[in-house]
Design a protein around this motif. Sequence first.
Motif, short mmCIF file in Angstrom:
data_model
loop_
_atom_site.label_atom_id
_atom_site.label_comp_id
_atom_site.label_asym_id
_atom_site.label_seq_id
_atom_site.Cartn_x
_atom_site.Cartn_y
_atom_site.Cartn_z
N PHE A 4 9.28 -43.84 -21.58
CA PHE A 4 8.06 -44.60 -21.81
C PHE A 4 6.99 -44.03 -20.88
O PHE A 4 7.09 -44.17 -19.67
N ASN A 6 6.11 -50.31 -28.07
CA ASN A 6 7.04 -50.43 -26.95
C ASN A 6 8.03 -51.57 -27.20
O ASN A 6 7.64 -52.71 -27.38
N ASP A 27 12.98 -40.22 -15.54
CA ASP A 27 12.14 -39.92 -14.38
C ASP A 27 12.86 -39.14 -13.28
O ASP A 27 12.37 -39.03 -12.17
N1 UDP Z 1 11.55 -47.20 -20.03
C1 UDP Z 1 11.51 -47.40 -21.41
N2 UDP Z 1 10.77 -48.45 -21.90
C2 UDP Z 1 10.10 -49.30 -21.09
C3 UDP Z 1 10.19 -49.12 -19.69
C4 UDP Z 1 10.91 -48.06 -19.19
O1 UDP Z 1 12.10 -46.67 -22.18
O2 UDP Z 1 9.46 -50.21 -21.61
C5 UDP Z 1 12.33 -46.07 -19.49
C6 UDP Z 1 11.58 -45.17 -18.54
O3 UDP Z 1 10.88 -44.15 -19.23
C7 UDP Z 1 12.70 -44.61 -17.68
C8 UDP Z 1 13.70 -45.75 -17.64
O4 UDP Z 1 13.39 -46.59 -18.74
O5 UDP Z 1 13.33 -43.50 -18.32
C9 UDP Z 1 13.64 -46.51 -16.34
O6 UDP Z 1 12.34 -47.00 -16.13
P1 UDP Z 1 11.61 -46.98 -14.72
O7 UDP Z 1 11.81 -45.68 -14.03
O8 UDP Z 1 10.21 -47.41 -14.97
O9 UDP Z 1 12.39 -48.15 -13.96
P2 UDP Z 1 13.02 -48.14 -12.49
O10 UDP Z 1 13.71 -46.82 -12.30
O11 UDP Z 1 11.89 -48.33 -11.57
O12 UDP Z 1 13.97 -49.29 -12.51
#
Ligand code: UDP
Length: 312
Positions: free
Chosen positions: A14, A72, A97
């Motif tokens: 995303f 989304n 990421d």
């Molecule tokens: N992601 C997604 N949809 C969303 C939010 C996040 O597909 O609505 C994906 C994002 O691209 C990443 C993964 O989920 O690959 C984890 O998200 P993020 O890094 O924002 O979360 P964190 O690592 O901070 O928990």
Amino acid sequence: MKKETQISIIVPAFNEAENVAFLAERIVAVLPKEINYEILFIDDGSTDETLSVLKNLHGQNKQIRYLSFSRNFGHQNALRAGLNEALGDAVISLDADLQHPPELIPTLIQYWQEGYDVVYTVRLENQNQSWFKRKTSALYYRVLGFITGICVPKGAADFRLLDRKVVNVIKNSPERELFLRGYISWLGFKQIGVPYEVGKRYAGKSSYTLMRMIKLAWAGITSFGIMPLRLASIIGLCTTCIGFLYAGYILYMKLFTDSFVVAGWASVLVSVLILGGVQLLIIGILGEYLGLVYLESKHRPAYIIKEKSEND
Ligand code: UDP
Ligand code: MG
């Protein structure tokens, strides 16, 4: 390993335009040469260049595929779409990421070849994750384990390998609000955990806001049983008992002592407030479950695919 064995790697993305190309490169670099792979990106309604970057990647390497949601739908639904569309005998999911190091993939595959059906990963404590996220997540899994009896390993994330038979079980599950971390642990099968160090986010910023974390956390609890409803009944029972005891006390003072002073409004107010609060809380919890039943009963799709790379 047989030549036709295939590994699918699914990556929800995303707004990850700056990350996906680098991630794909790193994944391809670490995969053992004899492996037939596909990398499937799920563009979760990104508003940046993610989709066009993915199209480019697909143009360069047909083993990189993508699908794109109409809007989304959230990380968990993106993961489900990935599981539904993946073709491999084993499916590995990881974040776009680079917080989930692709270098761990060969280890996951190795355990799978040794006969494990679920190879999950366990995050080691480190500074690449905020203090707040580490603490709340650790506390949450403790509470979740207590309430639901489901033991989700502390530090579990959606970075794991699933064997085809586990993927098929998930595919066939009609549940809409699926909390994958809990569900997979509930499924059973032969599981093993692999520790790893979370990396720093390569580019962009986290889209898991506090509100989204709370939503996911609550989904985890309610999707695993009715303990909160039971808790509501227990609280209700306790306050009722206290009410009766208090009534008995007043009656006793009135009948058997002359020291009875008219009880002040404070005690009345306190009991009214407590009871009112408890009732609202319980109605709220009931409502949550009713809402879930309502959502499930609509049988809406969990996500809608707008377009995908053609399968060739
Ligand atoms: N992601 C997604 N949809 C969303 C939010 C996040 O597909 O609505 C994906 C994002 O691209 C990443 C993964 O989920 O690959 C984890 O998200 P993020 O890094 O924002 O979360 P964190 O690592 O901070 O928990
Ligand atoms: Mg992240």
